[in-house]
Write a protein that holds these residues in place. Structure first.
Motif, PDB file in Angstrom:
ATOM      1  N   ASN A 245       0.810  -1.215   0.000  1.00 48.47           N
ATOM      2  CA  ASN A 245       0.000   0.000   0.000  1.00 48.47           C
ATOM      3  C   ASN A 245       0.846   1.270   0.000  1.00 48.47           C
ATOM      4  O   ASN A 245       0.347   2.344   0.317  1.00 48.47           O
ATOM      5  N   ARG A 246       2.145   1.141  -0.325  1.00 51.54           N
ATOM      6  CA  ARG A 246       2.978   2.330  -0.455  1.00 51.54           C
ATOM      7  C   ARG A 246       2.620   3.076  -1.737  1.00 51.54           C
ATOM      8  O   ARG A 246       2.100   2.497  -2.681  1.00 51.54           O
ATOM      9  N   HIS A 247       2.956   4.363  -1.732  1.00 56.75           N
ATOM     10  CA  HIS A 247       2.624   5.155  -2.926  1.00 56.75           C
ATOM     11  C   HIS A 247       3.353   4.630  -4.161  1.00 56.75           C
ATOM     12  O   HIS A 247       2.838   4.682  -5.271  1.00 56.75           O
TER      13      HIS A 247
ATOM     14  N   LEU B 178      11.366  -0.693  -2.505  1.00 54.82           N
ATOM     15  CA  LEU B 178      11.810  -1.747  -1.589  1.00 54.82           C
ATOM     16  C   LEU B 178      12.563  -2.859  -2.295  1.00 54.82           C
ATOM     17  O   LEU B 178      12.986  -3.840  -1.671  1.00 54.82           O
ATOM     18  N   SER B 179      12.714  -2.734  -3.599  1.00 53.07           N
ATOM     19  CA  SER B 179      13.404  -3.770  -4.367  1.00 53.07           C
ATOM     20  C   SER B 179      14.801  -4.014  -3.789  1.00 53.07           C
ATOM     21  O   SER B 179      15.530  -3.064  -3.491  1.00 53.07           O
ATOM     22  N   GLY B 180      15.170  -5.282  -3.626  1.00 54.70           N
ATOM     23  CA  GLY B 180      16.461  -5.611  -3.049  1.00 54.70           C
ATOM     24  C   GLY B 180      16.413  -5.869  -1.550  1.00 54.70           C
ATOM     25  O   GLY B 180      17.349  -6.399  -0.978  1.00 54.70           O
TER      26      GLY B 180
ATOM     27  N   HIS C 100       1.577  -5.063  -8.827  1.00 57.07           N
ATOM     28  CA  HIS C 100       2.466  -4.321  -7.950  1.00 57.07           C
ATOM     29  C   HIS C 100       3.872  -4.269  -8.531  1.00 57.07           C
ATOM     30  O   HIS C 100       4.232  -5.046  -9.398  1.00 57.07           O
ATOM     31  N   ALA C 101       4.653  -3.356  -8.015  1.00 60.87           N
ATOM     32  CA  ALA C 101       5.966  -3.120  -8.593  1.00 60.87           C
ATOM     33  C   ALA C 101       6.969  -4.189  -8.178  1.00 60.87           C
ATOM     34  O   ALA C 101       7.968  -4.393  -8.845  1.00 60.87           O
ATOM     35  N   VAL C 102       6.701  -4.871  -7.034  1.00 61.59           N
ATOM     36  CA  VAL C 102       7.655  -5.879  -6.558  1.00 61.59           C
ATOM     37  C   VAL C 102       7.004  -7.229  -6.347  1.00 61.59           C
ATOM     38  O   VAL C 102       5.777  -7.342  -6.185  1.00 61.59           O
ATOM     39  N   GLU C 103       7.856  -8.255  -6.404  1.00 60.46           N
ATOM     40  CA  GLU C 103       7.423  -9.588  -6.013  1.00 60.46           C
ATOM     41  C   GLU C 103       8.508 -10.155  -5.108  1.00 60.46           C
ATOM     42  O   GLU C 103       9.612  -9.611  -5.023  1.00 60.46           O
ATOM     43  N   LEU C 104       8.196 -11.244  -4.423  1.00 66.59           N
ATOM     44  CA  LEU C 104       9.160 -11.791  -3.470  1.00 66.59           C
ATOM     45  C   LEU C 104       9.773 -13.073  -4.020  1.00 66.59           C
ATOM     46  O   LEU C 104       9.067 -14.050  -4.283  1.00 66.59           O
TER      47      LEU C 104
ATOM     48  N   ASP D 280      -8.454   2.126   0.060  1.00 66.72           N
ATOM     49  CA  ASP D 280      -8.246   0.912  -0.723  1.00 66.72           C
ATOM     50  C   ASP D 280      -9.340  -0.114  -0.482  1.00 66.72           C
ATOM     51  O   ASP D 280      -9.801  -0.784  -1.404  1.00 66.72           O
ATOM     52  N   ASP D 281      -9.731  -0.256   0.785  1.00 66.40           N
ATOM     53  CA  ASP D 281     -10.763  -1.238   1.100  1.00 66.40           C
ATOM     54  C   ASP D 281     -12.111  -0.829   0.504  1.00 66.40           C
ATOM     55  O   ASP D 281     -12.853  -1.665  -0.004  1.00 66.40           O
TER      56      ASP D 281
END
Lengths: 582, 582
Positions: free
Chosen positions: B28-30, B36-38, B166-170, B397-398
């Motif tokens: 839920n970050r802008h 947060l990548s990395g 989303h911009a990232v995955e794990l 968001d909800d």
């Protein structure tokens, strides 16, 4: 609605949904209200005490009361003082003339000549009272303004005539409302009451300044709880009150949910009696010959039968309705989906028929997924510290007020809980410590597998660690079926937080997330009925390690107030023998 | 406990009481997590969907699924789209091959060659899922990682392979925990469910992302309520659940407190039956000749008699226990001491046996001393606006997620309520407006003295004012005994707040503070029993003008979510016909 704000003197900020000001905003300022001198306000409250003095230039003998040093802030303190120093009593009786129940009777007499009345009023927002000055020019309705009456007045704040208390008093210019209280009948007309007496009047007792402070403290504890969990990313959920799932509250002594219809009723009288009645009535209806003359009789009999059948349905249904003992099981289903959840709600106890035991109480329950025992311990410790810090920060005046007469050390205990980290020892270590004691003997000897007694708990907290202690990993038999069994097979992942004065304040545990282990445990305890199928589903589908804890709000309130009776810290106490008359 | 934080890549801030991060803090970050990548994290959640693709350099045909554009954020949206465009179905079936219930069965088969599994997981903190990548090197336990399973994994956040979401995955490096879910049995294995179906599984339904969002919204509404009242100087008080004071809920149709033992039981079967049994048993015991040979028989008979007597006591007692319908009366006693108070607690309804009606619900109740009708209206309007503003600020968001499939306009309604002040008209004016309507006919004609119908309320709100409307000063006969009668003798100081879609959302009134008027009213309504003595005391001693209102939390939740069924907005719905099996 309000005409108060139209004067040339600026008004103190009023309460948003009334024309009055909140007395706290005057009395609890750092300058004790001094900076507000000259401000015009509307103020309301209930009269806690009244003193008269003759208006300027009148009979001096009637002014004796005014010449006497003012009574302490709260009349009850002076009364408390007298209890310790009984030799002061006769003197006080002469000087103040109003310590007994008949004192107010003198107020009811018409005053000789014009008087100025000094009233102390309280609106519940502060443990201090505001002095309100009604002078003779107000054509004072002396017969109606007694202790217990409610007044709403408009006036100007001025420097206090007796500066020992607050810095300002209110010089009244207009009386907007009087709600009288007959001093002969008003049960709280005396200046001081025991909490025990106040319990007999739950609808009036919040008018006692002490009870008002207790309620303020309770409000703070509740709101601080929400604040802590919100800050830490927990989701608040409302758990059900009506339930048919029995909760193994203690594995040795299962405490069922409180049945709505008392236990045994169904077997003993209800349903069977009704069923035979239904059969008999049906038979009788069949035997009545069908004819026009019997039409009305039949109709009545059928109506009667229908009613009996409805009752049977109702009774059968009511057997399934219970009042919850803990929201814990239901809360797990939300933790096993939303990860970090908590609830604050009422729980019920029907057993232990002691007068002091509450049948209805409020509980904070917390459950964390992806969390093991240590996580729950850390969370519980932080939570209690947060509550205590919030009490110190926001309830200082109320704590001081309650301490004054009840328990002078309790504020110190609250501060101590915040400042030192809790000791953590296993149940087995606790037992060893107690076993090694040489310099004193305990009434009871506790063997491994038994609960620590209150005496032992007190010893650990007061004598050994001198701070709050977390005792963890108890024998599994001491705890409910749902706690996680440890690898040794004997102990469970559980913890109790023990605090000075209270004993066990909070209980927590890691829950059994392994379906096979849970099944085995429930079989051993003969708890394998269908009613737990939904609970087992939480392990069958996407099981997760999870842990939680619960706090009795009333016990926390005993810690917060220093009081000793649970009935004093809940607005309308319900006990086995009485309480619901209100 | 955690080993996650020891890597060289800095960890994202973890949840304080677990080693995991809260997914909301990533999703839920802008920047949608891009920054947060990395970062190395431990993440946990329940698997909402799974897709496999062959590991690099393996069978291309199996890679089809991966080549297909990723399913929309929530699989249910795609399903919803298919419902509107059924011609897409065959294509979808070929491409995705997993829209039906049997789709997961293919996952259970051993994979041909190594695969990379793409899992979308959710921990309940966000309406978005995090994509988790498990590649073939993980010796993937393919048979156990299905939709519904719970996993806790450690890995590194990386730029998403399918950047539409989303911009990232794990990228997973270590699996810390798996809680399996047998895809053949797990009731929520399919991608989409109706709320109706989910209601049959109250213990699992919070795992649906929609229900998760509803719970988040409810948590927000509850906490925002506390925030509003705290900010405005109200004191929170817990009111009793068990009570014997009946509450005149409506002066025409009195709704009693909900009896714990069903009504009529006492008269119909219980106590009388027991009393005759006691008499008979006593007689029989007396008739037994006292001799050594009879000793045991006598003892047993006496035990039996004792038990029956205990039951009689229990039954008699249980008749006095009720579950509260409203805390309003009790709350008045606290307002008439502490001035501004509120409570949030459960209330119960036994009448109206409709499947959709809740027997257990939560209510916000507010009472203000020194306040008249207009003050309460102002407070109620501000309160509702505050709640809606908080929804917009904190639950965006909800709201969006729930809106998407349920009611697209509801967020607009929430914003509109904040931005325009409520219309205020008297009941009589409302009736005039309805009477003057020429361009449409209403099903029912309402005469003065009757309640406005839902149809009329909707007309006022939707057609005339196009915003929330406060209708006030109703005929006194429409309202409970405790509302203040106005000088005309016909109307009372009451108000209802009517909102679009919901109808009456909130009810308020000024209370009758004049003892003589209250006595007269209660006599007229034949309500003069002793049980109200305590309530009258509040007027007898220091009476004060006071007003308040109450809000059904579940109705507010319908307004907040755009849903239409009360059972969807409370965690464990209790209704007359079912619900407490959980």
């Amino acid at each position: 609605m309000a005409s108060a704000g139209k004067s040339s003197v600026p008004a103190v900020e009023r309460f948003k949904y009334s024309q009055r000001v909140v007395l706290r905003s005057i009395l609890n300022r750092h300058d004790r209200g001094e900076g507000l001198s000259g401000h015009r306000v509307v103020a309301g409250g209930w009269i806690k005490s009244r003193k008269d003095r003759p208006a300027e230039g009148h009979d001096r003998s009637a002014a004796v009361a005014a010449a006497v040093p003012p009574q302490p802030e709260d009349a009850s303190c002076f009364e408390a003082l007298l209890q310790h120093l009984p030799m002061l009593r006769p003197l006080a009786r002469i000087l103040l003339g109003r310590l007994d129940a008949d004192a107010d009777a003198t107020e009811a007499k018409p005053n000789v000549g014009p008087v100025t009345a000094l009233l102390r009023i309280n609106d519940g927002s502060s443990s201090s009272n505001l002095q309100v000055v009604l002078d003779s020019s107000m054509s004072l309705p002396g017969q109606v303004i007694h202790v217990g009456a409610c007044i709403l007045v408009e006036g100007v704040l001025q420097k206090a005539s007796a500066p020992k208390g607050h810095a300002v008093e209110l010089k009244v210019e207009k009386i907007l409302h009087i709600g009288i209280a007959d001093s002969q009948q008003y049960p709280l007309a005396k200046p001081k009451f025991s909490l025990e007496f106040l319990r007999t009047l739950p609808h009036l007792r919040p008018r006692s300044v002490t009870v008002g402070s207790i309620v303020q403290i309770r409000s703070n504890v509740t709101l601080a709880s929400h604040e802590f969990f919100k800050k830490n990313g927990f989701i608040h959920v409302h758990m059900p009150i009506l339930s048919s799932t029995e909760t193994g509250y203690n594995s040795r002594d299962f405490q069922s949910t409180t049945p709505l219809a008392e236990p045994g009723l169904r077997e003993a009288i209800g349903l069977e009696t009704l069923k035979s009645a239904i059969m008999e009535k049906s038979k009788r209806i069949e035997e009545v010959p069908r004819s026009d003359s019997n039409k009305e009789t039949l109709l009545a009999a059928e109506q009667d039968l229908k009613k009996t059948k409805e009752l049977a349905v109702l009774l059968e249904k009511s057997q399934r309705d219970f009042l919850t003992v803990t929201a814990g099981l239901h809360l797990e289903s939300y933790a096993c989906a939303l990860s970090s959840v908590y609830t604050i709600g009422p729980v019920f106890r029907a057993d232990e028929p002691q007068a002091k035991r509450l049948t209805e109480m409020w509980m904070v329950e917390v459950e964390l997924a992806f969390a093991e025992l240590e996580d729950a311990m850390n969370c519980a410790e932080d939570y209690l510290k947060f509550l205590c810090q919030s009490l110190v920060d926001n309830s200082g005046d109320d704590l001081k007020y309650v301490s004054k007469t009840k328990d002078k050390e309790h504020t110190e205990r609250i501060r101590a809980l915040v400042s030192s980290s809790f000791a953590r020892i296993t149940y087995s270590q606790a037992l060893e410590i107690v076993d090694e004691v040489k310099d004193r003997t305990f009434r009871e000897k506790v063997s491994w597998g038994e609960s620590l007694s209150e005496e032992h708990e007190r010893y650990l907290v007061d004598d050994i660690f001198k701070k709050a202690v977390i005792v963890y990993e108890h024998p599994k038999e001491l705890k409910p079926f749902y706690v996680r069994v440890r690898d040794d097979g004997r102990t469970a992942s559980t913890f109790d937080i023990i605090t000075p004065k209270i004993g066990v304040l909070l209980r927590g545990s890691q829950k059994e997330e392994r379906l096979d282990v849970l099944n085995k445990r429930m079989e051993d305890l003969k708890l394998s009925s269908e009613q737990y199928d939904w609970y087992k589903d939480l392990r069958k589908y996407g099981s997760v390690k999870h842990s939680g804890f619960s706090l009795d709000l009333e016990k926390m309130m005993l810690f917060a107030t220093g009081l000793t009776d649970l009935r004093d810290v809940i607005p309308f106490p319900r006990t086995c023998d009485r309480g619901n008359e209100w």
